[in-house]
Design a protein around this motif. Structure first.
Motif, PDB file in Angstrom:
ATOM      1  N   ASN A 155       1.070   3.961  -3.058  1.00  0.00           N
ATOM      2  CA  ASN A 155       0.782   5.393  -2.924  1.00  0.00           C
ATOM      3  C   ASN A 155       1.865   6.252  -3.554  1.00  0.00           C
ATOM      4  N   TYR A 200       0.829  -1.207   0.000  1.00  0.00           N
ATOM      5  CA  TYR A 200       0.000   0.000   0.000  1.00  0.00           C
ATOM      6  C   TYR A 200       0.867   1.262   0.000  1.00  0.00           C
ATOM      7  N   ILE A 236      -4.944   0.186  -2.928  1.00  0.00           N
ATOM      8  CA  ILE A 236      -5.832  -0.689  -2.159  1.00  0.00           C
ATOM      9  C   ILE A 236      -5.921  -2.051  -2.817  1.00  0.00           C
ATOM     10  N   ALA A 237      -6.004  -2.093  -4.129  1.00  0.00           N
ATOM     11  CA  ALA A 237      -6.039  -3.369  -4.855  1.00  0.00           C
ATOM     12  C   ALA A 237      -4.714  -4.107  -4.707  1.00  0.00           C
ATOM     13  N   THR A 296       1.573   5.195  -7.936  1.00  0.00           N
ATOM     14  CA  THR A 296       0.384   5.426  -8.758  1.00  0.00           C
ATOM     15  C   THR A 296      -0.254   6.775  -8.464  1.00  0.00           C
ATOM     16  N   THR A 337      -3.814   7.198  -8.851  1.00  0.00           N
ATOM     17  CA  THR A 337      -5.177   7.033  -8.349  1.00  0.00           C
ATOM     18  C   THR A 337      -5.172   6.435  -6.945  1.00  0.00           C
ATOM     19  N   ALA A 338      -6.304   6.534  -6.271  1.00  0.00           N
ATOM     20  CA  ALA A 338      -6.408   6.030  -4.898  1.00  0.00           C
ATOM     21  C   ALA A 338      -6.796   4.561  -4.849  1.00  0.00           C
ATOM     22  N   ALA A 339      -7.395   4.045  -5.897  1.00  0.00           N
ATOM     23  CA  ALA A 339      -7.893   2.669  -5.869  1.00  0.00           C
ATOM     24  C   ALA A 339      -6.789   1.629  -6.095  1.00  0.00           C
ATOM     25  N   GLU A 340      -5.784   1.969  -6.846  1.00  0.00           N
ATOM     26  CA  GLU A 340      -4.731   1.003  -7.165  1.00  0.00           C
ATOM     27  C   GLU A 340      -3.948   0.513  -5.941  1.00  0.00           C
TER      28      GLU A 340
END
Length: 55
Positions: A20, A16, A30-31, A23, A25-28
């Protein structure tokens, strides 16, 4: 089992944090963290079973 979960949690946190920084975006991240947690926990459980530590 607890060791496998803690190992997975540490790997997910590292993924994570790295996500951060890399990337936009915020979703990547988390995935990445979710996938890393599942993979690392599964690997630790599998290795524990093969070593005879988990029955």
């Amino acid at each position: 089992m607890l060791l496998a979960a803690m190992t997975g949690l540490a790997a997910a946190l590292a993924a994570y944090i790295l996500g951060n920084r890399v990337t936009a975006t915020a979703a990547e991240p988390i995935a990445w963290a979710a996938a890393t947690f599942v993979a690392t926990t599964s690997l630790a459980i599998h290795l524990g079973e093969k070593a005879g530590l988990l029955e």
